[in-house]
Design an enzyme around this catalytic site. Structure first.
Site, PDB file in Angstrom:
ATOM      1  N   ARG A   1      16.867  -8.204  54.201  1.00 23.74           N
ATOM      2  CA  ARG A   1      16.601  -9.504  53.574  1.00 23.74           C
ATOM      3  C   ARG A   1      16.480  -9.400  52.059  1.00 23.74           C
ATOM      4  O   ARG A   1      15.676 -10.109  51.444  1.00 23.74           O
ATOM      5  CB  ARG A   1      15.314 -10.134  54.129  1.00 23.74           C
ATOM      6  CG  ARG A   1      15.353 -10.486  55.593  1.00 23.74           C
ATOM      7  CD  ARG A   1      16.116 -11.798  55.791  1.00 23.74           C
ATOM      8  NE  ARG A   1      15.980 -12.246  57.158  1.00 23.74           N
ATOM      9  CZ  ARG A   1      15.145 -13.203  57.548  1.00 23.74           C
ATOM     10  NH1 ARG A   1      14.394 -13.831  56.683  1.00 23.74           N
ATOM     11  NH2 ARG A   1      15.096 -13.550  58.808  1.00 23.74           N
TER      12      ARG A   1
ATOM     13  N   ARG B   1      14.152 -15.588  49.389  1.00 26.69           N
ATOM     14  CA  ARG B   1      13.266 -16.489  48.639  1.00 26.69           C
ATOM     15  C   ARG B   1      12.330 -15.832  47.638  1.00 26.69           C
ATOM     16  O   ARG B   1      11.728 -16.510  46.825  1.00 26.69           O
ATOM     17  CB  ARG B   1      12.444 -17.313  49.641  1.00 26.69           C
ATOM     18  CG  ARG B   1      13.285 -18.342  50.363  1.00 26.69           C
ATOM     19  CD  ARG B   1      12.564 -18.891  51.569  1.00 26.69           C
ATOM     20  NE  ARG B   1      12.383 -17.840  52.560  1.00 26.69           N
ATOM     21  CZ  ARG B   1      11.879 -18.023  53.768  1.00 26.69           C
ATOM     22  NH1 ARG B   1      11.470 -19.211  54.129  1.00 26.69           N
ATOM     23  NH2 ARG B   1      11.767 -17.028  54.609  1.00 26.69           N
TER      24      ARG B   1
ATOM     25  N   ARG C   1      19.947 -21.939  46.321  1.00 30.14           N
ATOM     26  CA  ARG C   1      19.700 -22.667  47.570  1.00 30.14           C
ATOM     27  C   ARG C   1      19.499 -24.147  47.285  1.00 30.14           C
ATOM     28  O   ARG C   1      20.009 -25.001  48.016  1.00 30.14           O
ATOM     29  CB  ARG C   1      18.475 -22.086  48.255  1.00 30.14           C
ATOM     30  CG  ARG C   1      18.237 -22.590  49.649  1.00 30.14           C
ATOM     31  CD  ARG C   1      16.927 -22.015  50.149  1.00 30.14           C
ATOM     32  NE  ARG C   1      16.654 -22.342  51.523  1.00 30.14           N
ATOM     33  CZ  ARG C   1      16.203 -23.520  51.930  1.00 30.14           C
ATOM     34  NH1 ARG C   1      16.011 -24.487  51.066  1.00 30.14           N
ATOM     35  NH2 ARG C   1      15.957 -23.710  53.218  1.00 30.14           N
TER      36      ARG C   1
ATOM     37  N   ASP D   1      23.403 -15.362  58.439  1.00 30.72           N
ATOM     38  CA  ASP D   1      22.259 -15.308  59.349  1.00 30.72           C
ATOM     39  C   ASP D   1      22.743 -14.862  60.721  1.00 30.72           C
ATOM     40  O   ASP D   1      23.922 -15.040  61.049  1.00 30.72           O
ATOM     41  CB  ASP D   1      21.559 -16.668  59.450  1.00 30.72           C
ATOM     42  CG  ASP D   1      20.153 -16.502  60.000  1.00 30.72           C
ATOM     43  OD1 ASP D   1      19.250 -16.187  59.208  1.00 30.72           O
ATOM     44  OD2 ASP D   1      19.954 -16.637  61.230  1.00 30.72           O
TER      45      ASP D   1
ATOM     46  N   TYR E   1      16.465 -16.727  70.763  1.00 31.60           N
ATOM     47  CA  TYR E   1      16.509 -18.000  70.014  1.00 31.60           C
ATOM     48  C   TYR E   1      17.247 -19.090  70.781  1.00 31.60           C
ATOM     49  O   TYR E   1      16.876 -20.260  70.734  1.00 31.60           O
ATOM     50  CB  TYR E   1      17.170 -17.780  68.649  1.00 31.60           C
ATOM     51  CG  TYR E   1      16.290 -16.989  67.704  1.00 31.60           C
ATOM     52  CD1 TYR E   1      15.251 -17.618  67.029  1.00 31.60           C
ATOM     53  CD2 TYR E   1      16.476 -15.622  67.518  1.00 31.60           C
ATOM     54  CE1 TYR E   1      14.421 -16.911  66.175  1.00 31.60           C
ATOM     55  CE2 TYR E   1      15.650 -14.905  66.662  1.00 31.60           C
ATOM     56  CZ  TYR E   1      14.626 -15.550  65.991  1.00 31.60           C
ATOM     57  OH  TYR E   1      13.804 -14.849  65.168  1.00 31.60           O
TER      58      TYR E   1
HETATM   59  O1  CP3 Z   1      19.300  -9.232  54.439  1.00 28.27           O
HETATM   60  C1  CP3 Z   1      19.873 -10.095  53.749  1.00 28.27           C
HETATM   61  O2  CP3 Z   1      19.612 -10.301  52.565  1.00 28.27           O
HETATM   62  C2  CP3 Z   1      21.040 -10.854  54.384  1.00 28.27           C
HETATM   63  C3  CP3 Z   1      20.727 -12.154  54.906  1.00 28.27           C
HETATM   64  C4  CP3 Z   1      19.961 -12.345  56.197  1.00 28.27           C
HETATM   65  C5  CP3 Z   1      19.274 -13.547  56.475  1.00 28.27           C
HETATM   66  N1  CP3 Z   1      18.832 -13.508  57.766  1.00 28.27           N
HETATM   67  C6  CP3 Z   1      19.116 -14.661  55.523  1.00 28.27           C
HETATM   68  C7  CP3 Z   1      18.034 -15.647  55.755  1.00 28.27           C
HETATM   69  C8  CP3 Z   1      19.853 -11.534  57.342  1.00 28.27           C
HETATM   70  C9  CP3 Z   1      20.351 -10.116  57.571  1.00 28.27           C
HETATM   71  C10 CP3 Z   1      19.142 -12.300  58.319  1.00 28.27           C
HETATM   72  C11 CP3 Z   1      18.887 -11.801  59.693  1.00 28.27           C
HETATM   73  C12 CP3 Z   1      18.008 -12.575  60.589  1.00 28.27           C
HETATM   74  N2  CP3 Z   1      17.907 -13.923  60.705  1.00 28.27           N
HETATM   75  C13 CP3 Z   1      17.199 -11.994  61.588  1.00 28.27           C
HETATM   76  C14 CP3 Z   1      17.093 -10.520  61.914  1.00 28.27           C
HETATM   77  C15 CP3 Z   1      16.279  -9.789  60.932  1.00 28.27           C
HETATM   78  C16 CP3 Z   1      14.801 -10.043  61.035  1.00 28.27           C
HETATM   79  O3  CP3 Z   1      14.256 -10.552  60.067  1.00 28.27           O
HETATM   80  O4  CP3 Z   1      14.242  -9.697  62.074  1.00 28.27           O
HETATM   81  C17 CP3 Z   1      16.541 -13.036  62.265  1.00 28.27           C
HETATM   82  C18 CP3 Z   1      15.535 -12.890  63.398  1.00 28.27           C
HETATM   83  C19 CP3 Z   1      17.021 -14.252  61.703  1.00 28.27           C
HETATM   84  C20 CP3 Z   1      16.676 -15.628  62.139  1.00 28.27           C
HETATM   85  C21 CP3 Z   1      16.068 -16.420  61.047  1.00 28.27           C
HETATM   86  N3  CP3 Z   1      16.728 -16.841  59.920  1.00 28.27           N
HETATM   87  C22 CP3 Z   1      14.740 -16.875  60.967  1.00 28.27           C
HETATM   88  C23 CP3 Z   1      13.665 -16.611  62.014  1.00 28.27           C
HETATM   89  C24 CP3 Z   1      14.630 -17.594  59.772  1.00 28.27           C
HETATM   90  C25 CP3 Z   1      13.461 -18.403  59.284  1.00 28.27           C
HETATM   91  C26 CP3 Z   1      12.236 -17.616  59.060  1.00 28.27           C
HETATM   92  C27 CP3 Z   1      12.227 -16.917  57.740  1.00 28.27           C
HETATM   93  O5  CP3 Z   1      12.056 -15.682  57.698  1.00 28.27           O
HETATM   94  O6  CP3 Z   1      12.363 -17.641  56.758  1.00 28.27           O
HETATM   95  C28 CP3 Z   1      15.876 -17.520  59.099  1.00 28.27           C
HETATM   96  C29 CP3 Z   1      16.227 -18.122  57.800  1.00 28.27           C
HETATM   97  C30 CP3 Z   1      16.758 -17.197  56.739  1.00 28.27           C
HETATM   98  N4  CP3 Z   1      17.776 -16.313  56.936  1.00 28.27           N
HETATM   99  C31 CP3 Z   1      16.328 -17.129  55.372  1.00 28.27           C
HETATM  100  C32 CP3 Z   1      17.137 -16.160  54.756  1.00 28.27           C
HETATM  101  C33 CP3 Z   1      17.136 -15.743  53.312  1.00 28.27           C
HETATM  102  C34 CP3 Z   1      15.271 -17.982  54.719  1.00 28.27           C
HETATM  103  C35 CP3 Z   1      15.678 -19.409  54.799  1.00 28.27           C
HETATM  104  C36 CP3 Z   1      15.670 -20.176  53.531  1.00 28.27           C
HETATM  105  O7  CP3 Z   1      16.226 -19.790  52.494  1.00 28.27           O
HETATM  106  O8  CP3 Z   1      15.112 -21.272  53.638  1.00 28.27           O
END
Ligand code: CP3
Length: 355
Positions: free
Chosen positions: A26, A30, A39, A76, A153
């Site tokens: 990640r 943010r 964003r 994602d 999910y």
């Molecule tokens: O690593 C990186 O920089 C690449 C981008 C990336 C995102 N999500 C961007 C994202 C990657 C590799 C993911 C993987 C992801 N997404 C996982 C597996 C990794 C982990 O954290 O266990 C999972 C379970 C998700 C599902 C997901 N996406 C959730 C549960 C959420 C919301 C909760 C949270 O952490 O904010 C997201 C949204 C998300 N995906 C954001 C980002 C940067 C934040 C959303 C935003 O900008 O509003």
């Protein structure tokens, strides 16, 4: 063609490196003000992910700021169920939501493998755009969720504390869950291969929720499908090997099983001891991890100390392979200065471990 800095790829393949490479799960997100600005410009998380130019912009942000050894595609794991028609949205403060969760036999029956070239074209376009913008400086990582984590999910319809719906399906209609996992595995295989064909130089499978299972269930409902995916992935592309990293959170007790799933590297969370993990599996895989992401809220001295401890734990690298990372995604409130300190310490301190 190998990137100018191929330290990350060499570490995954357990080849000799000059230092321990680092990237952060990640890393685009943010905690960076420039991410929040992009964003806002995009209007929503999904619009950001679906615009190849904006996805490229945020992928490069952490790489411009810090001396990271790999970039990761901005996207994602939930793009696949979205492409299956489940209707993904992100509600501020609540995380992901699916308009049509998969609960019944009928819901499972109508699921099919999405046409990647059609409905996930924005992802492969983003990979190509990012590769161009990187100018071969560092490698680009592609990724996907594991079939089981995606199913969590899809069945819950969003995040969950106890996976009650998923586990109800598992303990009442296991054959339904297997059918869902089969569709997911086939989709993930096609999706990762499409990312590789578009330029991803390594891929990571995020099995975030595999660790919530019992050992027999983990083997039957998660690991088996990860193995199936890996056996279907391109082993090489453009004459170069494409290493696979499997990250299962909370799976230290199954390390030997995971190390034999066909992946070149296994990601570990911070509850693992790297020295013991290495002695258990280093003859067959590289290890990735495993700093507690919350260390980044500590003082500069604490961050440096903890980074050195992780490197000390892995020990003299020799014929091993260690990629430094956090044990899970970076927290959204992390001060960016902490990342700079971490990258500096890992690069500086690890050199002596690679002689
Ligand atoms: O690593 C990186 O920089 C690449 C981008 C990336 C995102 N999500 C961007 C994202 C990657 C590799 C993911 C993987 C992801 N997404 C996982 C597996 C990794 C982990 O954290 O266990 C999972 C379970 C998700 C599902 C997901 N996406 C959730 C549960 C959420 C919301 C909760 C949270 O952490 O904010 C997201 C949204 C998300 N995906 C954001 C980002 C940067 C934040 C959303 C935003 O900008 O509003």
């Amino acid at each position: 063609m190998r990137p100018d800095n191929d330290t990350f790829l060499k570490a995954l393949l357990r080849q000799k490196c000059d230092y321990t490479p680092i990237w952060l799960m990640r890393q685009a997100g943010r905690y960076l003000s420039e991410y929040n600005a992009t964003r806002a410009k995009a209007g929503s998380f999904m619009k950001l992910a679906q615009s190849p130019d904006l996805a490229c912009e945020v992928t490069l942000q952490p790489v411009e700021r810090f001396k990271l050894d790999a970039a990761i595609l901005f996207s994602d794991i939930l793009t696949i169920p979205d492409a299956m028609g489940l209707g993904l949205s992100f509600v501020a403060g609540e995380g992901p939501k699916f308009a049509k969760p998969v609960r019944s036999e009928e819901d499972v029956k109508v699921l099919h493998v999405p046409d990647i070239d059609q409905s996930l074209r924005y992802v492969t376009d983003a990979v190509r755009t990012i590769r161009k913008a990187l100018h071969n400086r560092i490698p680009l990582i592609g990724f996907s969720g594991s079939p089981f984590t995606l199913a969590c999910y899809m069945v819950e319809g969003g995040s969950s504390k106890d996976y009650r719906n998923l586990k109800t399906m598992m303990y009442t209609r296991p054959e339904l869950l297997h059918r869902l996992l089969d569709v997911n595995a086939e989709s993930v295989t096609a999706y990762l291969n499409a990312q590789i064909e578009s330029g991803a130089q390594a891929v990571q499978i995020f099995d975030t929720w595999g660790g919530t299972l019992s050992e027999p269930s983990f083997k039957e409902f998660s690991l088996r499908y990860i193995e199936k995916i890996i056996s279907g992935l391109h082993k090489t592309f453009d004459g170069e090997p494409v290493p696979v990293i499997v990250f299962t959170k909370g799976a230290d007790q199954w390390l030997e099983l995971i190390a034999h799933c066909g992946a070149q590297a296994v990601g570990l969370d911070w509850t693992s001891n790297l020295a013991r993990a290495r002695s258990r599996v280093a003859d067959c895989v590289a290890l990735q991890g495993n700093l507690d992401p919350m260390v980044l809220f500590g003082s500069e001295e604490r961050i440096r100390e903890e980074a050195r401890r992780v490197i000390d734990d892995y020990g003299v690298v020799g014929h091993g392979g260690h990629v430094f990372n956090l044990g899970h995604g970076i927290n959204q409130f992390t001060p960016p200065e902490a990342v700079e300190i971490l990258v500096d310490e890992v690069h500086r301190y690890s050199r002596d471990f690679h002689r």
